[in-house]
Design a protein around this motif. Structure first.
Motif, PDB file in Angstrom:
ATOM      1  N   ARG A 148      71.781  28.344  18.707  1.00 38.99           N
ATOM      2  CA  ARG A 148      72.913  28.731  19.543  1.00 38.99           C
ATOM      3  C   ARG A 148      73.525  27.478  20.158  1.00 38.99           C
ATOM      4  NH1 ARG A 148      68.721  31.730  21.375  1.00 38.99           N
ATOM      5  NH2 ARG A 148      68.801  30.654  23.391  1.00 38.99           N
ATOM      6  N   GLN A 151      71.388  25.847  22.770  1.00 37.50           N
ATOM      7  CA  GLN A 151      70.251  25.127  22.191  1.00 37.50           C
ATOM      8  C   GLN A 151      70.688  23.782  21.623  1.00 37.50           C
ATOM      9  OE1 GLN A 151      69.025  28.573  19.648  1.00 37.50           O
ATOM     10  NE2 GLN A 151      66.961  28.071  20.365  1.00 37.50           N
ATOM     11  N   VAL A 376      66.883  34.996  29.871  1.00 33.75           N
ATOM     12  CA  VAL A 376      67.990  34.799  28.928  1.00 33.75           C
ATOM     13  C   VAL A 376      69.160  35.724  29.218  1.00 33.75           C
ATOM     14  CG1 VAL A 376      66.431  33.987  27.140  1.00 33.75           C
ATOM     15  CG2 VAL A 376      67.054  36.395  27.186  1.00 33.75           C
ATOM     16  N   HIS A 380      71.544  40.577  23.321  1.00 38.93           N
ATOM     17  CA  HIS A 380      71.247  40.037  21.993  1.00 38.93           C
ATOM     18  C   HIS A 380      70.084  39.049  22.045  1.00 38.93           C
ATOM     19  CE1 HIS A 380      71.785  38.397  17.989  1.00 38.93           C
ATOM     20  NE2 HIS A 380      71.880  37.190  18.509  1.00 38.93           N
ATOM     21  N   GLU A 381      70.114  38.130  23.014  1.00 39.84           N
ATOM     22  CA  GLU A 381      69.059  37.122  23.108  1.00 39.84           C
ATOM     23  C   GLU A 381      67.721  37.753  23.498  1.00 39.84           C
ATOM     24  OE1 GLU A 381      70.860  32.923  24.421  1.00 39.84           O
ATOM     25  OE2 GLU A 381      71.368  34.527  25.802  1.00 39.84           O
ATOM     26  N   THR A 382      67.764  38.774  24.376  1.00 44.35           N
ATOM     27  CA  THR A 382      66.536  39.442  24.779  1.00 44.35           C
ATOM     28  C   THR A 382      65.882  40.146  23.598  1.00 44.35           C
ATOM     29  OG1 THR A 382      67.408  39.793  27.010  1.00 44.35           O
ATOM     30  CG2 THR A 382      65.546  41.146  26.350  1.00 44.35           C
ATOM     31  N   THR A 384      66.396  39.549  20.439  1.00 43.69           N
ATOM     32  CA  THR A 384      65.974  38.544  19.462  1.00 43.69           C
ATOM     33  C   THR A 384      64.612  37.959  19.826  1.00 43.69           C
ATOM     34  OG1 THR A 384      68.270  37.980  18.950  1.00 43.69           O
ATOM     35  CG2 THR A 384      66.591  36.366  18.351  1.00 43.69           C
TER      36      THR A 384
END
Length: 420
Positions: A148, A151, A376, A380-382, A384
């Motif tokens: 991302r 990152q 986070v 979506h990030e959770t 993932t």
């Protein structure tokens, strides 16, 4: 004489001497952060950042606090040095396990309610810092295509030196109350690169006006707190007079007591903001106005006070909601294990001890898994993150809850003695 002055000062604002000592050290982070600006070299700045954090921690919490801070710092740096491919996850689980252990051992919530203070608050900030650093170093060995934007921006290609790492962890501006910033930002700030590069056409902005604004905000928050706290003490909830009030008066008192308590935290966060801004680290770039761009200082922002007090809705992030749901599942699953433990005969002490240890491992696993959503925030990030470990922290508590209906626990009770 100094002890008497501390006692009188503490009594005048309604706090304990320990809390007053912490507040004085906390306010001292502003001038300490200012002097960081005039330290001559990069190495000197790292040493100053680490040493000032250690010294103020010692004055605030005592010598043992720095020993506690050393544990997660060692975990993080050792994991980066020894096993880079999994250093993020290792630091995450071990760091949070130690933090939880400290909270349980010191019972910090009870201590704070009684007017005490300990280092677990600062330890929470430090734990997030070391986890962030380890995760970013882990990301540094991955290909950019699968990362991302955050990152890509924060990943560390090279491992920080030990003195850089200590400076980052203990830098006094955010050491006590946050906010947590990235290692890469700390290094660029110290080295004068990135947005802190003074060799560019645009000069570095002055932090002093923004610092004064944050100090002024802190003063208002403390004044409101000192004015309101004698009128809405928390002890009123257990007094007989409270039980005599009607519903609306009770409800109104609860509202005002909650609002009164918030101003204390707003004061703390505003002081932290001022400290980071005056050091220069709070600078986060320029506004998009081409005609007259203005500096932004929101890197140090812990809370939007008006946004909280005048919020039109709860506005919770999906990650927060998933964390709360996970917490409910975690507690329900832990109760199942506890009931099974209680059903074991006292004669089987070893088996009971094993169940206690299993409950501890279960709690550490599920709590740390659940905390990802809290950090986070986005859905979506959770999902993932949860999916990357096959939703183990969700499946285990749900499985325990279902299994409790198949294997119900019957408490072990000693047989009553027959009367002679």
């Amino acid at each position: 004489m100094i002890s008497m002055d501390m006692n009188s000062m503490a009594a005048s604002i309604g706090v304990s001497v320990a809390v007053l000592r912490f507040l004085l050290c906390f306010v001292a982070t502003i001038p300490v952060s200012f002097f960081w600006r005039i330290v001559p070299s990069r190495l000197g700045k790292h040493i100053y950042a680490a040493a000032s954090g250690v010294f103020l921690s010692y004055l605030s919490f005592g010598f043992s606090s720095n020993l506690h801070f050393l544990v997660p710092m060692t975990i993080g740096y050792a994991s980066m040095a020894m096993y880079r491919p999994k250093c993020g996850i290792i630091t995450f689980f071990l760091g949070f396990a130690y933090l939880i252990g400290c909270h349980v051992f010191y019972m910090s919530g009870d201590a704070w309610k009684e007017g005490g203070i300990d280092s677990t608050g600062a330890l929470m900030v430090l734990t997030l810092k070391v986890i962030s650093c380890a995760v970013n170093y882990n990301d540094g060995m991955l290909k950019e295509e699968g990362l991302r934007e955050a990152q890509k921006k924060n990943r560390l290609i090279e491992m920080p030196s030990l003195i850089e790492y200590f400076g980052y962890c203990l830098c006094c501006g955010s050491h006590f109350a946050g906010p947590v910033y990235e290692m890469k930002d700390y290094l660029q700030w110290t080295e004068g690169t990135g947005i802190w590069d003074s060799s560019e056409k645009r000069k570095q902005p002055s932090p002093y006006l923004a610092t004064l604004r944050a100090i002024f905000q802190a003063g208002i928050c403390m004044a409101l707190y000192l004015y309101l706290v004698p009128q809405f003490p928390l002890t009123r909830f257990t007094e007989p007079v409270y039980q005599e009030w009607g519903f609306w008066k009770k409800f109104g008192y609860q509202y005002m007591a909650g609002q009164t308590a918030r101003w204390k935290y707003y004061f703390i966060w505003s002081i932290s903001e001022a400290s980071i801004i005056i050091s220069g680290l709070g600078f986060s770039g320029w506004t998009d106005d081409d005609a007259s761009p203005k500096p932004k200082w929101d890197r140090a922002k812990n809370v939007d006070i008006l946004g909280v007090e005048l919020a039109k809705s709860a506005g919770l992030y999906p990650g927060y909601m998933m964390f709360f749901v996970q917490s409910a599942l975690m507690i329900a699953g832990s109760r199942v294990i506890y009931r099974w433990q209680q059903a074991i005969s006292p004669k089987l002490a070893i088996l009971r001890s094993i169940m206690v240890f299993i409950n501890f491992l279960y709690t550490v696993l599920v709590l740390n898994y659940s905390a990802v959503g809290f950090m986070v925030l986005s859905l979506h990030e959770t999902l993932t993150a949860y999916g990357s470990v096959y939703y183990i922290g969700t499946i285990i508590p749900v499985g325990l809850i279902l299994l409790s209906y198949v294997v119900p626990a019957k408490p072990s009770r000693p047989k009553p003695r027959k009367e002679e």
